[in-house]
Design a protein around this motif. Structure first.
Motif, PDB file in Angstrom:
ATOM      1  N   PHE A 233      -4.789  16.785 -24.326  1.00 19.75           N
ATOM      2  CA  PHE A 233      -3.818  15.933 -23.648  1.00 19.75           C
ATOM      3  C   PHE A 233      -4.261  15.681 -22.202  1.00 19.75           C
ATOM      4  O   PHE A 233      -4.234  14.545 -21.722  1.00 19.75           O
ATOM      5  N   LEU A 234      -4.690  16.718 -21.490  1.00 20.97           N
ATOM      6  CA  LEU A 234      -5.147  16.616 -20.111  1.00 20.97           C
ATOM      7  C   LEU A 234      -6.394  15.730 -20.017  1.00 20.97           C
ATOM      8  O   LEU A 234      -6.488  14.873 -19.130  1.00 20.97           O
ATOM      9  N   VAL A 235      -7.327  15.893 -20.932  1.00 19.14           N
ATOM     10  CA  VAL A 235      -8.547  15.083 -20.927  1.00 19.14           C
ATOM     11  C   VAL A 235      -8.207  13.612 -21.125  1.00 19.14           C
ATOM     12  O   VAL A 235      -8.759  12.737 -20.447  1.00 19.14           O
ATOM     13  N   ILE A 236      -7.301  13.310 -22.029  1.00 15.69           N
ATOM     14  CA  ILE A 236      -6.901  11.916 -22.280  1.00 15.69           C
ATOM     15  C   ILE A 236      -6.315  11.305 -21.016  1.00 15.69           C
ATOM     16  O   ILE A 236      -6.652  10.182 -20.632  1.00 15.69           O
ATOM     17  N   TRP A 237      -5.432  12.021 -20.334  1.00 11.62           N
ATOM     18  CA  TRP A 237      -4.816  11.496 -19.116  1.00 11.62           C
ATOM     19  C   TRP A 237      -5.822  11.350 -17.984  1.00 11.62           C
ATOM     20  O   TRP A 237      -5.747  10.405 -17.201  1.00 11.62           O
ATOM     21  N   ILE A 238      -6.787  12.245 -17.893  1.00 11.53           N
ATOM     22  CA  ILE A 238      -7.831  12.111 -16.874  1.00 11.53           C
ATOM     23  C   ILE A 238      -8.682  10.871 -17.148  1.00 11.53           C
ATOM     24  O   ILE A 238      -9.018  10.119 -16.230  1.00 11.53           O
ATOM     25  N   VAL A 239      -9.001  10.602 -18.385  1.00 15.32           N
ATOM     26  CA  VAL A 239      -9.767   9.410 -18.745  1.00 15.32           C
ATOM     27  C   VAL A 239      -8.970   8.142 -18.422  1.00 15.32           C
ATOM     28  O   VAL A 239      -9.510   7.178 -17.869  1.00 15.32           O
ATOM     29  N   ILE A 240      -7.678   8.138 -18.736  1.00 10.61           N
ATOM     30  CA  ILE A 240      -6.825   6.970 -18.436  1.00 10.61           C
ATOM     31  C   ILE A 240      -6.749   6.744 -16.932  1.00 10.61           C
ATOM     32  O   ILE A 240      -6.924   5.620 -16.450  1.00 10.61           O
ATOM     33  N   ALA A 241      -6.500   7.809 -16.169  1.00  9.61           N
ATOM     34  CA  ALA A 241      -6.405   7.689 -14.703  1.00  9.61           C
ATOM     35  C   ALA A 241      -7.733   7.221 -14.116  1.00  9.61           C
ATOM     36  O   ALA A 241      -7.764   6.362 -13.229  1.00  9.61           O
ATOM     37  N   GLY A 242      -8.838   7.757 -14.599  1.00 10.57           N
ATOM     38  CA  GLY A 242     -10.159   7.335 -14.125  1.00 10.57           C
ATOM     39  C   GLY A 242     -10.420   5.867 -14.417  1.00 10.57           C
ATOM     40  O   GLY A 242     -10.977   5.147 -13.579  1.00 10.57           O
ATOM     41  N   GLY A 243     -10.024   5.422 -15.604  1.00  7.34           N
ATOM     42  CA  GLY A 243     -10.186   4.012 -15.957  1.00  7.34           C
ATOM     43  C   GLY A 243      -9.370   3.100 -15.055  1.00  7.34           C
ATOM     44  O   GLY A 243      -9.856   2.055 -14.615  1.00  7.34           O
ATOM     45  N   LEU A 244      -8.132   3.493 -14.763  1.00  4.83           N
ATOM     46  CA  LEU A 244      -7.286   2.694 -13.875  1.00  4.83           C
ATOM     47  C   LEU A 244      -7.858   2.630 -12.468  1.00  4.83           C
ATOM     48  O   LEU A 244      -7.884   1.561 -11.845  1.00  4.83           O
ATOM     49  N   LEU A 245      -8.311   3.755 -11.950  1.00  3.08           N
ATOM     50  CA  LEU A 245      -8.895   3.773 -10.606  1.00  3.08           C
ATOM     51  C   LEU A 245     -10.166   2.932 -10.542  1.00  3.08           C
ATOM     52  O   LEU A 245     -10.400   2.211  -9.564  1.00  3.08           O
ATOM     53  N   THR A 246     -10.967   2.986 -11.574  1.00  6.84           N
ATOM     54  CA  THR A 246     -12.178   2.167 -11.628  1.00  6.84           C
ATOM     55  C   THR A 246     -11.823   0.685 -11.653  1.00  6.84           C
ATOM     56  O   THR A 246     -12.414  -0.123 -10.929  1.00  6.84           O
ATOM     57  N   PHE A 247     -10.845   0.326 -12.476  1.00  3.86           N
ATOM     58  CA  PHE A 247     -10.402  -1.070 -12.543  1.00  3.86           C
ATOM     59  C   PHE A 247      -9.901  -1.544 -11.176  1.00  3.86           C
ATOM     60  O   PHE A 247     -10.224  -2.646 -10.738  1.00  3.86           O
ATOM     61  N   MET A 248      -9.112  -0.716 -10.487  1.00  5.13           N
ATOM     62  CA  MET A 248      -8.589  -1.087  -9.173  1.00  5.13           C
ATOM     63  C   MET A 248      -9.727  -1.282  -8.170  1.00  5.13           C
ATOM     64  O   MET A 248      -9.704  -2.233  -7.376  1.00  5.13           O
ATOM     65  N   ALA A 249     -10.724  -0.413  -8.184  1.00  5.98           N
ATOM     66  CA  ALA A 249     -11.857  -0.526  -7.258  1.00  5.98           C
ATOM     67  C   ALA A 249     -12.654  -1.803  -7.517  1.00  5.98           C
ATOM     68  O   ALA A 249     -13.044  -2.505  -6.580  1.00  5.98           O
ATOM     69  N   VAL A 250     -12.891  -2.111  -8.786  1.00  5.61           N
ATOM     70  CA  VAL A 250     -13.640  -3.319  -9.136  1.00  5.61           C
ATOM     71  C   VAL A 250     -12.844  -4.567  -8.726  1.00  5.61           C
ATOM     72  O   VAL A 250     -13.409  -5.524  -8.174  1.00  5.61           O
ATOM     73  N   ALA A 251     -11.555  -4.566  -8.950  1.00  2.00           N
ATOM     74  CA  ALA A 251     -10.717  -5.710  -8.582  1.00  2.00           C
ATOM     75  C   ALA A 251     -10.691  -5.907  -7.063  1.00  2.00           C
ATOM     76  O   ALA A 251     -10.766  -7.037  -6.571  1.00  2.00           O
ATOM     77  N   TRP A 252     -10.599  -4.809  -6.304  1.00  2.00           N
ATOM     78  CA  TRP A 252     -10.572  -4.908  -4.837  1.00  2.00           C
ATOM     79  C   TRP A 252     -11.905  -5.434  -4.314  1.00  2.00           C
ATOM     80  O   TRP A 252     -11.943  -6.253  -3.408  1.00  2.00           O
ATOM     81  N   ARG A 253     -13.004  -4.971  -4.905  1.00  2.00           N
ATOM     82  CA  ARG A 253     -14.319  -5.445  -4.485  1.00  2.00           C
ATOM     83  C   ARG A 253     -14.447  -6.941  -4.760  1.00  2.00           C
ATOM     84  O   ARG A 253     -14.980  -7.687  -3.940  1.00  2.00           O
ATOM     85  N   GLY A 254     -13.945  -7.401  -5.896  1.00  2.00           N
ATOM     86  CA  GLY A 254     -13.964  -8.826  -6.209  1.00  2.00           C
ATOM     87  C   GLY A 254     -13.135  -9.640  -5.236  1.00  2.00           C
ATOM     88  O   GLY A 254     -13.534 -10.734  -4.814  1.00  2.00           O
ATOM     89  N   ARG A 255     -11.975  -9.111  -4.845  1.00  2.00           N
ATOM     90  CA  ARG A 255     -11.110  -9.800  -3.875  1.00  2.00           C
ATOM     91  C   ARG A 255     -11.824  -9.911  -2.533  1.00  2.00           C
ATOM     92  O   ARG A 255     -11.799 -10.951  -1.881  1.00  2.00           O
ATOM     93  N   LYS A 256     -12.466  -8.837  -2.088  1.00  2.00           N
ATOM     94  CA  LYS A 256     -13.181  -8.869  -0.808  1.00  2.00           C
ATOM     95  C   LYS A 256     -14.337  -9.859  -0.854  1.00  2.00           C
ATOM     96  O   LYS A 256     -14.589 -10.575   0.110  1.00  2.00           O
ATOM     97  N   ARG A 257     -15.041  -9.934  -1.977  1.00  2.63           N
ATOM     98  CA  ARG A 257     -16.137 -10.878  -2.124  1.00  2.63           C
ATOM     99  C   ARG A 257     -15.595 -12.316  -2.102  1.00  2.63           C
ATOM    100  O   ARG A 257     -16.166 -13.193  -1.462  1.00  2.63           O
ATOM    101  N   ARG A 258     -14.486 -12.544  -2.797  1.00  2.00           N
ATOM    102  CA  ARG A 258     -13.886 -13.879  -2.853  1.00  2.00           C
ATOM    103  C   ARG A 258     -13.446 -14.353  -1.474  1.00  2.00           C
ATOM    104  O   ARG A 258     -13.609 -15.511  -1.117  1.00  2.00           O
ATOM    105  N   ASP A 259     -12.890 -13.441  -0.666  1.00  2.43           N
ATOM    106  CA  ASP A 259     -12.333 -13.814   0.630  1.00  2.43           C
ATOM    107  C   ASP A 259     -13.306 -13.652   1.790  1.00  2.43           C
ATOM    108  O   ASP A 259     -12.946 -13.899   2.940  1.00  2.43           O
ATOM    109  N   ALA A 260     -14.544 -13.258   1.531  1.00  2.00           N
ATOM    110  CA  ALA A 260     -15.525 -13.047   2.606  1.00  2.00           C
ATOM    111  C   ALA A 260     -15.765 -14.327   3.403  1.00  2.00           C
ATOM    112  O   ALA A 260     -16.020 -14.286   4.600  1.00  2.00           O
TER     113      ALA A 260
END
Length: 176
Positions: free
Chosen positions: A6-33
Motif C-alpha cells: 500500500f505504501l509503495v503504491i502511494w509513493i509511486v502515485i505521489a512521485g508521478g504527480l510531482l513529476t507531472f507538476m514539474a514538467v508542466a511548470w517547466r513547459g509554462r516557463k518555456r512558453r512565457d520566456a
C-alpha cells in the motif's frame, strides 16, 4: 494487500504527480520566456511607493486562473512597488526587479480573486499592462494592499502616469 505494498503504491502515485507538476511548470516557463521584460533603468520621479505589498500573480487579461511565468513575476510573495513617471517597478522578494514602461500600462482594476488568492469583493488591485514581446499579450498583475486607502493611492498614481503617456503619444501623433 500488505501495508508495505500500500505504501509503495502511494509513493509511486505521489512521485508521478510531482513529476507531472514539474514538467508542466517547466513547459509554462518555456512558453512565457518570450514575455521577459528588459531592464529599462526607470529614472523618472517617484509618484508613489508601496513597501511590503503582497504580490499575488500575473495572469492574461480575462483569464484569472491561468498564471503567467514571467521572470521576476513568477512566484507569489512580498514586493516593493514603485510607481514612477516613466513606469512601474515591481521587486518581489527573492526575484529580480521588473520594470514596466508607462507606454505598456493600460490602467488598473480591482478583483476578488486570482489564481493563488481569494479575498473580499475588489480586495485585489490589478495592474493592467501589455507585453512588448512578439504576439503582445494583455496581462494583469495582482496585488493585495494593506488598506483600501493604499489601493486607491496605487490606482491614482498609475492612472496619472498612464494619462501622461497617452497625452504625450496623442500630441506627438497630432504633430505628425
Amino acid at each position: 494487500m500488505t501495508r508495505t505494498m500500500f505504501l509503495v503504491i502511494w509513493i509511486v502515485i505521489a512521485g508521478g504527480l510531482l513529476t507531472f507538476m514539474a514538467v508542466a511548470w517547466r513547459g509554462r516557463k518555456r512558453r512565457d520566456a518570450a514575455l521577459a521584460l528588459p531592464e529599462l533603468g526607470l529614472a523618472g520621479d517617484v509618484a508613489a511607493e508601496f513597501a511590503h505589498v503582497s504580490y499575488v500573480s500575473t495572469t492574461p487579461k480575462g483569464a484569472p486562473l491561468e498564471r503567467v511565468a514571467i521572470p521576476g513575476l513568477t512566484f507569489k510573495g512580498w514586493a516593493d512597488v514603485t510607481v514612477r513617471r516613466d513606469g512601474v517597478e515591481i521587486a518581489v522578494q527573492g526575484e529580480r526587479p521588473v520594470e514596466i514602461a508607462s507606454a505598456q500600462l493600460r490602467g488598473t482594476d480591482a478583483a476578488a480573486g486570482r489564481i493563488g488568492k481569494i479575498v473580499e469583493r475588489d480586495g485585489l488591485s490589478l495592474l493592467q499592462w501589455q507585453s512588448q514581446a512578439a504576439g503582445a499579450r494583455e496581462l494583469e498583475s495582482s496585488f493585495r494592499f494593506s488598506s483600501p486607502t493604499e489601493q486607491r493611492r496605487f490606482a491614482a498614481a498609475v492612472s496619472e502616469i498612464s494619462q501622461n503617456t497617452s497625452q504625450t503619444n496623442h500630441s506627438s501623433q497630432e504633430d505628425a
